[in-house]
Design an enzyme around this catalytic site. Structure first.
Site, PDB file in Angstrom:
ATOM      1  N   GLY A   6       0.802  -1.792   0.161  1.00 38.48           N
ATOM      2  CA  GLY A   6       0.432  -0.046  -0.149  1.00 38.48           C
ATOM      3  C   GLY A   6       0.979   1.173  -0.259  1.00 38.48           C
ATOM      4  O   GLY A   6       2.077   1.218   0.450  1.00 38.48           O
ATOM      5  N   ARG A  10      -1.880   8.297   4.062  1.00 35.45           N
ATOM      6  CA  ARG A  10      -2.359   9.031   5.264  1.00 35.45           C
ATOM      7  C   ARG A  10      -1.139  10.015   5.320  1.00 35.45           C
ATOM      8  O   ARG A  10      -0.496  10.249   6.503  1.00 35.45           O
ATOM      9  CB  ARG A  10      -2.969   8.258   6.250  1.00 35.45           C
ATOM     10  CG  ARG A  10      -4.351   8.381   5.300  1.00 35.45           C
ATOM     11  CD  ARG A  10      -5.194   7.092   6.865  1.00 35.45           C
ATOM     12  NE  ARG A  10      -5.041   5.515   5.471  1.00 35.45           N
ATOM     13  CZ  ARG A  10      -5.665   4.651   6.223  1.00 35.45           C
ATOM     14  NH1 ARG A  10      -6.549   4.838   7.749  1.00 35.45           N
ATOM     15  NH2 ARG A  10      -5.046   3.890   5.929  1.00 35.45           N
ATOM     16  N   LYS A  17       5.142   3.087   3.767  1.00 38.71           N
ATOM     17  CA  LYS A  17       4.560   3.202   5.787  1.00 38.71           C
ATOM     18  C   LYS A  17       5.151   2.286   5.675  1.00 38.71           C
ATOM     19  O   LYS A  17       5.983   2.673   6.881  1.00 38.71           O
ATOM     20  CB  LYS A  17       3.530   3.030   5.193  1.00 38.71           C
ATOM     21  CG  LYS A  17       3.156   2.840   6.736  1.00 38.71           C
ATOM     22  CD  LYS A  17       1.543   3.589   6.445  1.00 38.71           C
ATOM     23  CE  LYS A  17       0.464   1.990   6.356  1.00 38.71           C
ATOM     24  NZ  LYS A  17      -0.813   1.614   6.730  1.00 38.71           N
ATOM     25  N   ASN A 222      -0.982   4.145  10.407  1.00 43.37           N
ATOM     26  CA  ASN A 222      -1.537   4.929   9.845  1.00 43.37           C
ATOM     27  C   ASN A 222      -1.340   6.351   8.904  1.00 43.37           C
ATOM     28  O   ASN A 222      -1.479   6.511   7.984  1.00 43.37           O
ATOM     29  CB  ASN A 222      -3.189   4.834   8.826  1.00 43.37           C
ATOM     30  CG  ASN A 222      -3.622   3.222   9.431  1.00 43.37           C
ATOM     31  OD1 ASN A 222      -3.250   2.078   8.348  1.00 43.37           O
ATOM     32  ND2 ASN A 222      -4.552   2.921   9.953  1.00 43.37           N
ATOM     33  N   TYR A 361      41.138  18.275  16.984  1.00 41.99           N
ATOM     34  CA  TYR A 361      40.652  17.140  15.969  1.00 41.99           C
ATOM     35  C   TYR A 361      41.766  15.850  15.897  1.00 41.99           C
ATOM     36  O   TYR A 361      42.780  16.656  15.249  1.00 41.99           O
ATOM     37  CB  TYR A 361      40.199  17.857  14.518  1.00 41.99           C
ATOM     38  CG  TYR A 361      40.283  16.754  13.520  1.00 41.99           C
ATOM     39  CD1 TYR A 361      38.990  15.590  13.354  1.00 41.99           C
ATOM     40  CD2 TYR A 361      41.157  16.649  12.603  1.00 41.99           C
ATOM     41  CE1 TYR A 361      39.204  15.072  12.793  1.00 41.99           C
ATOM     42  CE2 TYR A 361      40.706  15.668  11.470  1.00 41.99           C
ATOM     43  CZ  TYR A 361      39.352  14.627  11.583  1.00 41.99           C
ATOM     44  OH  TYR A 361      39.116  13.245  10.725  1.00 41.99           O
ATOM     45  N   SER A 400      50.512  22.521  23.213  1.00 41.82           N
ATOM     46  CA  SER A 400      49.427  23.313  22.742  1.00 41.82           C
ATOM     47  C   SER A 400      49.161  23.943  21.104  1.00 41.82           C
ATOM     48  O   SER A 400      50.145  23.561  21.040  1.00 41.82           O
ATOM     49  CB  SER A 400      48.799  24.423  23.680  1.00 41.82           C
ATOM     50  OG  SER A 400      48.280  23.405  24.620  1.00 41.82           O
TER      51      SER A 400
HETATM   52  C1  UD1 Z   1      -7.024  -2.841   7.594  1.00 45.30           C
HETATM   53  C2  UD1 Z   1      -8.266  -3.873   7.684  1.00 45.30           C
HETATM   54  C3  UD1 Z   1      -9.168  -3.087   8.456  1.00 45.30           C
HETATM   55  C4  UD1 Z   1      -7.846  -3.684  10.007  1.00 45.30           C
HETATM   56  C5  UD1 Z   1      -7.308  -2.872   9.895  1.00 45.30           C
HETATM   57  C6  UD1 Z   1      -6.182  -3.382  10.770  1.00 45.30           C
HETATM   58  C7  UD1 Z   1      -8.473  -4.315   4.619  1.00 45.30           C
HETATM   59  C8  UD1 Z   1     -10.098  -3.403   3.430  1.00 45.30           C
HETATM   60  N1  UD1 Z   1      -9.154  -3.539   5.966  1.00 45.30           N
HETATM   61  O1  UD1 Z   1      -7.493  -2.042   7.113  1.00 45.30           O
HETATM   62  O2  UD1 Z   1     -10.064  -3.771   8.997  1.00 45.30           O
HETATM   63  O3  UD1 Z   1      -9.194  -3.052  11.505  1.00 45.30           O
HETATM   64  O4  UD1 Z   1      -6.133  -3.204   8.365  1.00 45.30           O
HETATM   65  O5  UD1 Z   1      -4.666  -2.049  11.321  1.00 45.30           O
HETATM   66  O6  UD1 Z   1      -8.258  -4.728   4.749  1.00 45.30           O
HETATM   67  N2  UD1 Z   1      -2.083  -3.562   1.230  1.00 45.30           N
HETATM   68  C9  UD1 Z   1      -1.345  -3.406   0.431  1.00 45.30           C
HETATM   69  N3  UD1 Z   1      -2.089  -3.892  -0.851  1.00 45.30           N
HETATM   70  C10 UD1 Z   1      -3.369  -3.002  -0.877  1.00 45.30           C
HETATM   71  C11 UD1 Z   1      -3.541  -2.398   0.370  1.00 45.30           C
HETATM   72  C12 UD1 Z   1      -3.315  -2.782   1.618  1.00 45.30           C
HETATM   73  O7  UD1 Z   1      -0.327  -4.306   0.286  1.00 45.30           O
HETATM   74  O8  UD1 Z   1      -3.704  -2.880  -2.026  1.00 45.30           O
HETATM   75  C13 UD1 Z   1      -1.302  -3.153   2.726  1.00 45.30           C
HETATM   76  C14 UD1 Z   1      -0.646  -1.977   3.367  1.00 45.30           C
HETATM   77  O9  UD1 Z   1       0.833  -1.657   2.630  1.00 45.30           O
HETATM   78  C15 UD1 Z   1      -0.786  -2.239   4.555  1.00 45.30           C
HETATM   79  C16 UD1 Z   1      -1.993  -3.462   4.736  1.00 45.30           C
HETATM   80  O10 UD1 Z   1      -2.312  -4.311   3.333  1.00 45.30           O
HETATM   81  O11 UD1 Z   1       0.357  -3.235   5.033  1.00 45.30           O
HETATM   82  C17 UD1 Z   1      -3.220  -2.367   5.496  1.00 45.30           C
HETATM   83  O12 UD1 Z   1      -3.776  -1.668   4.164  1.00 45.30           O
HETATM   84  P1  UD1 Z   1      -4.217   0.281   5.057  1.00 45.30           P
HETATM   85  O13 UD1 Z   1      -4.554   0.215   3.736  1.00 45.30           O
HETATM   86  O14 UD1 Z   1      -3.037   0.141   6.441  1.00 45.30           O
HETATM   87  O15 UD1 Z   1      -5.623  -1.213   5.641  1.00 45.30           O
HETATM   88  P2  UD1 Z   1      -6.316  -0.319   6.625  1.00 45.30           P
HETATM   89  O16 UD1 Z   1      -7.374   0.692   6.298  1.00 45.30           O
HETATM   90  O17 UD1 Z   1      -5.802  -0.016   7.830  1.00 45.30           O
HETATM   91 CA    CA Z   2      -2.914   0.214   8.839  1.00 46.10          CA
END
Ligand code: UD1
Ligand code: CA
Length: 450
Positions: A6, A10, A17, A222, A361, A400
């Site tokens: 992801g 945010r 991230k 996040n 130094y 010195s």
């Molecule tokens: C997600 C969960 C939510 C949970 C929360 C806990 C889903 C839809 N929601 O939400 O229920 O409470 O985590 O922390 O799963 N990622 C990918 N590919 C993508 C999207 C995300 O690899 O296309 C990865 C992100 O890098 C991250 C993880 O998946 O490491 C979670 O994604 P994020 O967008 O943070 O989900 P949340 O909104 O936190």
């Molecule tokens: Ca998350």
């Protein structure tokens, strides 16, 4: 497997991230530490956004990568590992790259609960005070029925305080086929992994939950605010550990110590100190305010005065440093050596009982025992192209404001006259003096007036 594709919108960061650090270590590294405690058959990471930098960060490790491009949601991410796991059987543990506090024992508990229940999927959940932002666990007759994301939840569902950790155990058998049924009809237009729960229930596949009571472990990060909150918890945990082991932290709220740092009993750490990386500090040391120490080894009864920066140094028992000293990579201080204010050392060893008390130094130098380095001494180690060595043998005395123009050697017990520019080796026991001779012009001032 670990989801790390992801964008982390945010965070508003150019860094992926999962490569942001919590307690001196990237979030992804924390997650991998927990994952490895399970001794899994393999570890796969889904990368996408800035995939190359995530891969480069993990270069040389055992993990396999799957590329998710574009990033269409967590279910879509999981689908990308299918080729890596084709034909495999058993349990897939799914971790989220942005949940760095998770401990191995919790994961082991999840796997155990999953296998004991004979479930097709087991969701790790927690009941939290502030569920905002997390998916909510919707139960009917006590059984998990589905997971609803914050943005798609009704006002009543938003009241639910049981949240989805984003960490699951899956039986591999039905997983990938069921994943194909996930649609993207939701507020974000993404393929949500969380939809699998309802899909499984419809197909009468057993879904279990494990409710953890350690809610801090499953906090996701996040935003920068959450990053700071989780970092604070990590620090607090470390500080409490150290205090329990006999270290005095004068003000724990302004003390920043990475999780792997070791500190001996009766060491006193004053406010505003940062200790990073693999640093080890012995017993009964005193570290005054405003000091930063990284990846260094410090013996017992060492005193570090205010506002020193110490990186990649080794300091033996009873030495004293600062205030305002800069010990750079490759500094070694012998027993009871003394480095005073405004002194910088780099790739230099200063032997036992030796002193460089003011304004120096010392770079690329090997300095013996009981040497006195006078105020303002400089090793001229760089000719614009190459670095050169300075060797100062035991019991030498450097007057010195001397410059030692490297490569150069000062023999055992030799003296250097103050204000010298030393270009040639000085034999043991000799006096080396290299400066313009002084001339006193009698009556000069009177004559100038006239
Ligand atoms: C997600 C969960 C939510 C949970 C929360 C806990 C889903 C839809 N929601 O939400 O229920 O409470 O985590 O922390 O799963 N990622 C990918 N590919 C993508 C999207 C995300 O690899 O296309 C990865 C992100 O890098 C991250 C993880 O998946 O490491 C979670 O994604 P994020 O967008 O943070 O989900 P949340 O909104 O936190
Ligand atoms: Ca998350």
């Amino acid at each position: 497997m670990v989801l790390a594709a992801g964008q982390g919108t945010r965070m508003r960061s150019s860094l992926p991230k999962v490569l942001h650090k919590v307690g001196g270590r990237t979030m992804l590294d924390h997650v991998l530490v927990a994952a490895r405690t399970l001794s899994p058959a393999s570890i796969s990471i889904v990368v996408g956004h800035k995939a190359e930098s995530v891969k480069a960060h993990l270069g040389g490790t055992e993990v396999q990568f799957a590329l998710q491009e574009p990033q269409l949601g967590t279910a879509h991410a999981l689908r990308q590992v299918e080729p890596l796991l084709r034909g495999r059987q058993g349990t897939l543990v799914l971790l989220s790259g942005d949940v760095p506090r998770l401990q191995g024992a919790t994961l082991a508990g999840l796997v155990r609960a999953h296998q004991e229940a004979g479930a097709a999927a087991t969701v790790l959940t927690a009941v939290v005070e502030r569920p905002y932002g997390y998916g909510r666990i919707v139960r009917t007759d006590g059984q998990i029925a589905r997971i609803v994301e914050e943005r798609d939840a009704s006002p009543a569902e938003r009241q639910i305080r049981e949240t989805n950790s984003g960490i699951y155990a899956f039986d591999l058998e039905p997983l990938f086929e069921a994943l194909n049924q996930v649609a993207s009809q939701n507020a974000q237009g993404e393929y949500y992994l969380t939809d699998l729960v309802a899909i499984y229930r419809r197909r009468k596949l057993p879904v279990a939950t494990l409710v953890t009571d350690d809610v801090e472990q499953i906090r996701g990060i996040n935003s920068r605010t959450e990053l700071a909150e989780v970092s604070r918890i990590v620090r607090q945990t470390k500080n409490e550990e150290l205090m329990a082991a006999g270290v005095t932290l004068v003000d724990p709220s302004t003390t920043y110590i990475d999780p792997q740092v070791e500190i001996g009993a009766d060491t006193v750490i004053h406010p505003g100190v940062t200790i990073e990386g693999t640093t080890r500090i012995g017993a009964a040391c005193e570290i005054q305010g405003g000091v930063r120490i990284a990846d260094s080894e410090i013996g017992a009864r060492v005193s570090i005065n205010n506002f020193c920066v110490i990186v990649g140094a080794r300091i033996a028992d009873g030495a004293s440093v600062g205030p305002f000293a800069h010990l750079r990579q490759g500094t070694e201080l012998g027993e009871a050596a003394k480095v005073g204010n405004f002194v910088e050392l780099k790739k230099t060893s200063l032997g036992a009982g030796s002193k460089a008390s003011h304004l120096s130094y010392l770079g690329d130098a090997t300095i013996g025992d009981r040497v006195n380095i006078g105020a303002g001494t400089i090793t001229c180690n760089y000719d614009g192209t190459h670095k050169h060595q300075t060797i100062i043998e035991d019991d030498a005395f450097i007057g010195s404001d001397s410059q030692l123009i490297a490569p150069v050697r000062v023999g055992k017990g030799a003296f250097i006259g103050a204000g010298s520019s030393i270009t040639d080796d000085v034999p043991a026991g000799a006096l080396g003096i290299a400066r313009g001779r002084q001339a006193n012009l009698e009556g000069w001032a009177e004559r100038k007036k006239g």
